[in-house]
Design a protein around this motif. Sequence first.
Motif, PDB file in Angstrom:
ATOM      1  N   LYS A 108      31.031  -6.464 -41.637  1.00  0.00           N
ATOM      2  CA  LYS A 108      29.852  -6.659 -42.210  1.00  0.00           C
ATOM      3  C   LYS A 108      29.555  -7.001 -41.010  1.00  0.00           C
ATOM      4  N   ILE A 109      29.894  -8.535 -40.934  1.00  0.00           N
ATOM      5  CA  ILE A 109      28.502  -9.293 -39.762  1.00  0.00           C
ATOM      6  C   ILE A 109      28.836  -8.695 -38.102  1.00  0.00           C
ATOM      7  N   ILE A 110      30.144  -8.414 -37.815  1.00  0.00           N
ATOM      8  CA  ILE A 110      31.033  -8.029 -36.330  1.00  0.00           C
ATOM      9  C   ILE A 110      30.269  -7.175 -36.685  1.00  0.00           C
ATOM     10  N   SER A 111      30.339  -5.788 -37.240  1.00  0.00           N
ATOM     11  CA  SER A 111      29.654  -4.526 -36.701  1.00  0.00           C
ATOM     12  C   SER A 111      27.737  -4.543 -36.780  1.00  0.00           C
ATOM     13  N   PHE A 112      27.095  -5.832 -37.319  1.00  0.00           N
ATOM     14  CA  PHE A 112      26.391  -5.490 -37.376  1.00  0.00           C
ATOM     15  C   PHE A 112      25.592  -6.204 -35.833  1.00  0.00           C
ATOM     16  N   LEU A 190      22.031 -11.898 -43.373  1.00  0.00           N
ATOM     17  CA  LEU A 190      22.859 -10.330 -44.081  1.00  0.00           C
ATOM     18  C   LEU A 190      24.253 -11.671 -44.809  1.00  0.00           C
ATOM     19  N   GLY A 191      24.619 -12.565 -44.416  1.00  0.00           N
ATOM     20  CA  GLY A 191      25.744 -13.337 -44.759  1.00  0.00           C
ATOM     21  C   GLY A 191      25.519 -13.239 -46.741  1.00  0.00           C
ATOM     22  N   TRP A 210      14.216  -8.324 -38.912  1.00  0.00           N
ATOM     23  CA  TRP A 210      14.383  -9.749 -39.114  1.00  0.00           C
ATOM     24  C   TRP A 210      15.287 -10.414 -38.112  1.00  0.00           C
ATOM     25  N   ILE A 211      16.138 -10.095 -38.351  1.00  0.00           N
ATOM     26  CA  ILE A 211      17.539 -10.503 -36.983  1.00  0.00           C
ATOM     27  C   ILE A 211      16.931 -10.254 -35.375  1.00  0.00           C
ATOM     28  N   ARG A 212      16.093  -9.137 -35.241  1.00  0.00           N
ATOM     29  CA  ARG A 212      15.841  -9.785 -34.049  1.00  0.00           C
ATOM     30  C   ARG A 212      14.583 -10.876 -33.638  1.00  0.00           C
ATOM     31  N   ALA A 213      13.910 -10.740 -34.254  1.00  0.00           N
ATOM     32  CA  ALA A 213      12.972 -11.722 -34.789  1.00  0.00           C
ATOM     33  C   ALA A 213      13.236 -13.613 -34.099  1.00  0.00           C
ATOM     34  N   ASP A 214      15.340 -13.801 -35.132  1.00  0.00           N
ATOM     35  CA  ASP A 214      15.942 -14.326 -35.333  1.00  0.00           C
ATOM     36  C   ASP A 214      16.033 -15.019 -33.692  1.00  0.00           C
TER      37      ASP A 214
END
Length: 362
Positions: A108-112, A190-191, A210-214
Amino acid sequence: MFSSAWNFVKRHKKKFIFTGAVIGGVYLVGKYAQKKFREIQEKEATEYIAQARRQFHFESNQRTCNMTVLSMLPPLKEAIVNQLNSESLTVLLKTKPANKLEIWEDLKIISFTRTIVGVYSTCMLVVLLRVQLNIIGGYLYLDNSVGTTSTSPLAPPDVQQQYLSSVQHLLGDGLTELITVVKKAVQSSLGSVSLKESWSLLDLEQQLSWIRADVETSSRRSLSWYLLADDENALAEQACGLTENDVMTIRMLNETRDMLDSPDFTKVLKACLDRGFSRLCDNLAEFFRLPPGDFSPSSAPDSLSAVSLPVAKIIPIINGQINSICSETPSHFVQDLLLNDQVKEFAAIVYETFSTPQELQK
């Protein structure tokens, strides 16, 4: 009769002199005007030819930029996949290991992470090469039009090669650092998300936002840092025994950094990222469509929340997007970036800056 005529001339002598002067003056002014008009016409024709030649060279340079970007996408994809190898996890899952859930979480983490890194790095590659190749293009135009001797060109082939090799930072240390930052943001967002949790397309877009903003607000560095090595490192490696070509390369790298640090570059990169993530969401939308005729009266078939999928099913969809993002064939994703109006306008500014003789005086 002649006597009376002569008397008439003597009486109006001043008028005749004045009239003659006026006629002569008009003639001379006319000849001067004709000469100036021809000079203006010749100057305008010369300027038009020079402008047409410059425009042709610029457009040819942009085609070179596009081809160079496409040629660099396979090594970029390879560099991303090598550091974020989800395929090995997929193969491992087929063996039904005891720690299956843990492997799914890693996947999950690697794919995103690799898809988001793919968007960032591809956008960065497009704008970086636009800057570099238009700096070179401007200098080549001057080399061929200002009368620079062949023994002192502004951008000789060896310098061009050395200068363009700096893009390897984006595929190397810059990419590694970018992966670290993006992976941290993905893990934070996503963790704790369960694989069984269902997301609509709207939910997925929100997570990406959200990820992009982070990534863009929490990093201590500007995004331009990932594109070129630090000044200190570049100079330290060549601190001793600098050749003339080294000096020219360092000058061009410093000019590039000035461009990358400019507000215009920041706006163009943001525009590329906006378009890149928008295209990514468009690609993902294809997997969230209801079957024909299978939608409720309360939901439009194209609604962002009409279909929900468990995260476990979204992971392979996200994982496969790298093939579209870093495609060496002109995919919709890459075309959107290459044809972006703001990218084109910025390229024209860079080319204009470095293809004018005044730049040589700075």
